[in-house]
Design a protein around this motif. Structure first.
Motif, PDB file in Angstrom:
ATOM      1  N   ALA A 184      -2.218  12.456 -50.815  1.00  0.00           N
ATOM      2  CA  ALA A 184      -3.451  11.799 -50.386  1.00  0.00           C
ATOM      3  C   ALA A 184      -3.328  10.291 -50.541  1.00  0.00           C
ATOM      4  O   ALA A 184      -2.632   9.791 -51.427  1.00  0.00           O
ATOM      5  CB  ALA A 184      -4.626  12.321 -51.201  1.00  0.00           C
TER       6      ALA A 184
ATOM      7  N   GLY B 191      -7.456  15.571 -47.939  1.00  0.00           N
ATOM      8  CA  GLY B 191      -7.706  16.996 -47.823  1.00  0.00           C
ATOM      9  C   GLY B 191      -6.577  17.857 -48.329  1.00  0.00           C
ATOM     10  O   GLY B 191      -5.608  17.374 -48.928  1.00  0.00           O
ATOM     11  N   GLN B 192      -6.709  19.146 -48.082  1.00  0.00           N
ATOM     12  CA  GLN B 192      -5.714  20.113 -48.544  1.00  0.00           C
ATOM     13  C   GLN B 192      -5.645  21.273 -47.569  1.00  0.00           C
ATOM     14  O   GLN B 192      -6.638  21.603 -46.920  1.00  0.00           O
ATOM     15  CB  GLN B 192      -6.080  20.625 -49.936  1.00  0.00           C
ATOM     16  N   GLY B 193      -4.467  21.864 -47.477  1.00  0.00           N
ATOM     17  CA  GLY B 193      -4.264  22.977 -46.554  1.00  0.00           C
ATOM     18  C   GLY B 193      -3.245  22.617 -45.496  1.00  0.00           C
ATOM     19  O   GLY B 193      -2.528  21.606 -45.614  1.00  0.00           O
TER      20      GLY B 193
ATOM     21  N   GLU C  32     -11.494  18.255 -44.087  1.00  0.00           N
ATOM     22  CA  GLU C  32     -10.616  17.953 -45.216  1.00  0.00           C
ATOM     23  C   GLU C  32     -10.711  18.991 -46.325  1.00  0.00           C
ATOM     24  O   GLU C  32      -9.835  19.049 -47.189  1.00  0.00           O
ATOM     25  CB  GLU C  32     -10.951  16.560 -45.754  1.00  0.00           C
ATOM     26  N   ARG C  33     -11.729  19.826 -46.288  1.00  0.00           N
ATOM     27  CA  ARG C  33     -11.841  20.904 -47.273  1.00  0.00           C
ATOM     28  C   ARG C  33     -10.869  22.036 -46.986  1.00  0.00           C
ATOM     29  O   ARG C  33     -10.605  22.875 -47.847  1.00  0.00           O
ATOM     30  CB  ARG C  33     -13.266  21.462 -47.284  1.00  0.00           C
ATOM     31  N   HIS C  34     -10.351  22.078 -45.764  1.00  0.00           N
ATOM     32  CA  HIS C  34      -9.504  23.198 -45.345  1.00  0.00           C
ATOM     33  C   HIS C  34      -8.140  22.765 -44.820  1.00  0.00           C
ATOM     34  O   HIS C  34      -7.242  23.603 -44.715  1.00  0.00           O
ATOM     35  CB  HIS C  34     -10.215  23.994 -44.255  1.00  0.00           C
TER      36      HIS C  34
ATOM     37  N   CYS D 136      -1.343  21.110 -42.326  1.00  0.00           N
ATOM     38  CA  CYS D 136      -1.393  19.705 -41.889  1.00  0.00           C
ATOM     39  C   CYS D 136      -1.931  19.587 -40.464  1.00  0.00           C
ATOM     40  O   CYS D 136      -1.547  20.347 -39.571  1.00  0.00           O
ATOM     41  CB  CYS D 136       0.010  19.118 -41.959  1.00  0.00           C
TER      42      CYS D 136
ATOM     43  N   THR E  34      -5.075  19.451 -44.474  1.00  0.00           N
ATOM     44  CA  THR E  34      -4.574  18.129 -44.836  1.00  0.00           C
ATOM     45  C   THR E  34      -4.633  17.274 -43.583  1.00  0.00           C
ATOM     46  O   THR E  34      -3.832  17.435 -42.663  1.00  0.00           O
ATOM     47  CB  THR E  34      -3.132  18.203 -45.371  1.00  0.00           C
TER      48      THR E  34
END
Length: 297
Positions: free
Chosen positions: A12, A30-32, A55-57, A34, A59
Motif C-alpha cells: 500500500a 486495498g487487499q485482494g 478497496e475492501r475486496h 489486483c 488491491t
C-alpha cells in the motif's frame, strides 16, 4: 520496487518506477486480487477514480497516466499520447512489476486504453472492466454528444449550470493550455452527471479533484470493432443510463460484440457511476472479479 505476484501484491502507498524512460506513478490501496485502474481524459490523473468500496475486496492500483499527475511526460509532450502508447505503458507496467494477470479497469478514455491493452496481449489480464467505454469514436460521435449538450442546456435554460456547460462546450476548440483544459472540463461537469441538482456533492468532489493536462494523440478516431469478436477475455461493461457521451448506445455495441461480456447499466448515473451509485457500482465489480466467467456466454 519489488516484483510481486498475485499472492504478494504491491504494498500500500505511493510508488514510482521508470518504464521505457518515463516515470510511472501509482498509488496502491486495498487487499485482494489486483486491479489496475486507468483514468480518463486523456490527461486526467487518478485522483477522481479512488474507489474505497472496492478497496475492501481488491488491491487497487491507481495509475497516473503518463503525462498526468506525478507521472512523467513523453519527450514529445504534449504530442504522442495515443491510445496505443498508453496501452503499451500499462502492459509494460504489468511486466515490470511481475503482476500475475491483474484485472484492468478503465474509465472513459481509460476504457479505450485497457481494451487496447487486452487486444494486444489477451493473456495479460484476468478480466476487463470497461467503465463508460466505447468500441469506436468515429462517425457521428461528436455530433451526437453536441446534440446532447444542446438538450441539457434546453432542459436547464436560465440556470447557472446551463450557461456554464454551454460556454465550456463552445470553448473546446479554443483549448491551448492545461489551465484551459481544466476549466473547460470543470465547466462541463453538470452535463456529465445524471442530475446536477441531486449530485451536488459529487460535483463538488469532482471540481476539487479534477486537474487536467492537455495531451494530444494522433487525432484519429478510436475503432476496434472488427477486433472485438476475437477477444476471449471476460469483460464487464458498465454504463450510466444518463451518460451523454459514452452511454448505453456505446455500451451495447461493446457488450454485443465482445464474446464474453456482461453489461450492467446504472439507472441513476451519468458518466461517473462509481461516484453517483457507488454501492451498486462496487457490487457489480466485486461480483465480476470474484467469478469473471460466471454468467458469460
Amino acid at each position: 520496487m519489488p516484483h510481486p505476484h498475485a499472492s504478494a501484491p504491491l504494498a500500500a502507498g505511493a510508488h514510482s518506477l521508470v518504464i521505457d524512460g518515463v516515470r510511472q506513478q501509482v498509488r496502491v490501496a486495498g487487499q485482494g486480487p489486483c486491479c489496475i485502474v486507468h483514468a480518463g481524459g486523456p490527461g486526467i490523473d487518478a485522483g477522481y477514480l479512488r474507489m474505497p468500496l472496492l478497496e475492501r475486496h481488491l488491491t487497487m492500483v491507481y495509475l497516473d497516466p503518463i503525462g498526468t499527475g506525478a507521472s512523467g511526460r513523453l519527450p514529445s509532450h504534449p504530442m504522442g499520447y495515443t491510445v496505443d502508447r498508453f496501452a503499451d505503458q500499462v502492459l509494460a507496467f504489468v511486466e515490470a512489476t511481475g503482476l500475475d494477470t491483474p484485472f484492468l479497469l478503465g474509465h472513459s478514455h481509460g476504457a479505450f486504453v485497457v481494451l487496447q491493452a487486452a487486444l494486444k496481449r489477451p493473456g495479460a489480464t484476468s478480466g476487463l472492466i470497461l467503465h463508460a467505454g466505447a468500441a469506436w469514436t468515429g462517425g457521428d460521435f461528436m455530433a451526437a454528444a453536441s446534440a446532447e449538450i444542446d438538450r441539457f442546456v434546453d432542459r436547464n435554460v436560465g440556470t447557472r449550470e446551463a450557461e456554464e456547460v454551454r460556454k465550456a462546450w463552445a470553448a473546446l476548440p479554443e483549448i491551448r493550455s492545461d489551465e484551459d483544459y481544466t476549466a473547460v472540463l470543470r465547466g462541463l461537469l453538470p452535463a456529465y452527471v445524471s442530475d446536477h441538482q441531486r449530485c451536488r456533492d459529487v460535483l463538488d468532489v469532482l471540481r476539487s479533484q479534477l486537474c487536467a493536462t492537455m495531451l494530444i494523440g494522433d487525432r484519429t478516431p478510436f475503432d476496434v470493432r472488427d477486433a472485438l469478436p476475437g477477444l476471449a477475455v471476460p469483460t464487464l461493461v458498465l454504463a450510466g443510463a444518463a451518460d451523454f457521451i459514452l452511454g448505453p448506445r456505446h455500451a451495447a455495441i461493446l457488450a454485443g460484440t465482445l464474446p464474453h461480456a456482461r453489461l450492467v447499466t446504472f439507472g441513476s448515473s451519468g458518466h461517473f457511476a462509481h461516484l453517483e451509485e457507488p454501492d451498486a457500482f462496487a457490487d457489480a465489480v466485486i461480483r465480476f472479479t470474484q467469478d469473471p466467467g460466471s454468467g458469460l456466454p
